[in-house]
Design a protein around this motif. Structure first.
Motif, short mmCIF file in Angstrom:
data_model
loop_
_atom_site.label_atom_id
_atom_site.label_comp_id
_atom_site.label_asym_id
_atom_site.label_seq_id
_atom_site.Cartn_x
_atom_site.Cartn_y
_atom_site.Cartn_z
N ALA A 196 -58.08 -52.15 105.84
CA ALA A 196 -57.34 -53.00 106.77
C ALA A 196 -55.91 -52.53 107.03
O ALA A 196 -55.49 -52.48 108.18
N PRO A 197 -55.13 -52.15 106.02
CA PRO A 197 -53.76 -51.69 106.32
C PRO A 197 -53.72 -50.43 107.18
O PRO A 197 -52.77 -50.23 107.94
N ALA A 198 -54.72 -49.62 107.12
CA ALA A 198 -54.74 -48.41 107.94
C ALA A 198 -54.86 -48.75 109.42
O ALA A 198 -54.35 -48.03 110.27
N PHE A 199 -55.51 -49.83 109.73
CA PHE A 199 -55.67 -50.24 111.13
C PHE A 199 -54.52 -51.12 111.61
O PHE A 199 -54.35 -51.32 112.80
N ALA A 200 -53.75 -51.65 110.71
CA ALA A 200 -52.71 -52.60 111.07
C ALA A 200 -51.60 -51.97 111.91
O ALA A 200 -51.13 -52.55 112.87
N ALA A 201 -51.15 -50.78 111.54
CA ALA A 201 -50.02 -50.18 112.24
C ALA A 201 -50.50 -49.09 113.19
O ALA A 201 -50.41 -47.91 112.92
N ASP A 202 -51.03 -49.51 114.34
CA ASP A 202 -51.46 -48.52 115.33
C ASP A 202 -50.63 -48.62 116.60
O ASP A 202 -50.98 -48.05 117.61
N GLU A 203 -49.53 -49.35 116.52
CA GLU A 203 -48.61 -49.46 117.64
C GLU A 203 -47.20 -49.21 117.13
O GLU A 203 -46.78 -49.81 116.15
N PHE A 204 -46.50 -48.32 117.79
CA PHE A 204 -45.12 -48.03 117.43
C PHE A 204 -44.26 -48.13 118.68
O PHE A 204 -44.69 -47.73 119.76
N TYR A 205 -43.07 -48.66 118.52
CA TYR A 205 -42.14 -48.86 119.63
C TYR A 205 -40.81 -48.20 119.29
O TYR A 205 -40.38 -48.23 118.14
N VAL A 206 -40.15 -47.66 120.31
CA VAL A 206 -38.79 -47.16 120.16
C VAL A 206 -37.88 -48.30 120.61
O VAL A 206 -37.98 -48.76 121.74
N VAL A 207 -37.03 -48.77 119.70
CA VAL A 207 -36.15 -49.89 120.01
C VAL A 207 -34.70 -49.50 119.74
O VAL A 207 -34.41 -48.57 118.98
N GLN A 208 -33.80 -50.22 120.39
CA GLN A 208 -32.37 -49.98 120.21
C GLN A 208 -31.71 -51.29 119.78
O GLN A 208 -31.94 -52.34 120.38
N ASP A 209 -30.90 -51.19 118.72
CA ASP A 209 -30.14 -52.34 118.25
C ASP A 209 -29.06 -52.66 119.29
O ASP A 209 -28.33 -51.77 119.72
N VAL A 210 -28.96 -53.91 119.67
CA VAL A 210 -28.04 -54.32 120.72
C VAL A 210 -26.58 -54.11 120.30
O VAL A 210 -25.76 -53.66 121.09
N LYS A 211 -26.26 -54.39 119.05
CA LYS A 211 -24.87 -54.29 118.58
C LYS A 211 -24.46 -52.86 118.27
O LYS A 211 -23.40 -52.40 118.68
N THR A 212 -25.28 -52.14 117.51
CA THR A 212 -24.89 -50.80 117.07
C THR A 212 -25.31 -49.69 118.03
O THR A 212 -24.87 -48.56 117.89
N GLN A 213 -26.18 -50.01 118.99
CA GLN A 213 -26.72 -49.05 119.95
C GLN A 213 -27.54 -47.94 119.27
O GLN A 213 -27.78 -46.90 119.86
N LYS A 214 -27.97 -48.15 118.04
CA LYS A 214 -28.76 -47.17 117.30
C LYS A 214 -30.25 -47.38 117.57
O LYS A 214 -30.73 -48.51 117.56
N CYS A 215 -30.97 -46.28 117.79
CA CYS A 215 -32.41 -46.36 118.05
C CYS A 215 -33.21 -46.19 116.76
O CYS A 215 -32.84 -45.41 115.89
N THR A 216 -34.30 -46.92 116.68
CA THR A 216 -35.22 -46.82 115.55
C THR A 216 -36.64 -46.97 116.05
O THR A 216 -36.88 -47.35 117.20
N ILE A 217 -37.58 -46.70 115.15
CA ILE A 217 -39.00 -46.86 115.47
C ILE A 217 -39.53 -48.00 114.61
O ILE A 217 -39.29 -48.04 113.41
N VAL A 218 -40.22 -48.92 115.25
CA VAL A 218 -40.80 -50.07 114.55
C VAL A 218 -42.29 -50.15 114.84
O VAL A 218 -42.76 -49.62 115.85
N ASP A 219 -43.01 -50.81 113.95
CA ASP A 219 -44.46 -50.92 114.13
C ASP A 219 -44.90 -52.28 114.68
O ASP A 219 -46.08 -52.55 114.79
N LYS A 220 -43.93 -53.11 115.03
CA LYS A 220 -44.23 -54.39 115.66
C LYS A 220 -43.32 -54.56 116.86
O LYS A 220 -42.14 -54.22 116.81
N LYS A 221 -43.85 -55.11 117.93
CA LYS A 221 -43.04 -55.33 119.12
C LYS A 221 -41.96 -56.36 118.78
O LYS A 221 -42.26 -57.43 118.25
#
Length: 77
Positions: free
Chosen positions: A17-42
């Motif tokens: 089950a955990p192997a199927f859980a993270a099949d979506e990744f998003y590139v997001v930017q923190d509003v305050k720091t303007q730093k980009c990261t990758i997250v596995d949940k929208k």
């Protein structure tokens, strides 16, 4: 016999089950720091914004890392 089968199926599901859980990744930017990261949940809060082109959803973390390099607001930081 049935108890053993149920226990075996439960243990298999627990590992698979955990192997199927993270099949979506998003590139997001923190509003305050303007730093980009990758997250596995929208993101659902207002502290981060999805910045991938056209809201692209990546299937693997490596695809998201490559995609993050092409996002202008991420490469300028």
């Amino acid at each position: 016999m049935n108890v053993k089968a149920i226990v075996a199926a439960s243990m298999l599901a627990a590992f698979v089950a955990p192997a199927f859980a993270a099949d979506e990744f998003y590139v997001v930017q923190d509003v305050k720091t303007q730093k980009c990261t990758i997250v596995d949940k929208k993101p659902t809060d207002t502290t981060t914004t999805v910045v991938s082109p056209s809201g692209t959803i990546y299937k693997t973390r490596s695809e998201a890392e490559t995609g993050m390099k092409s996002v202008k607001v991420c490469s300028s930081n």
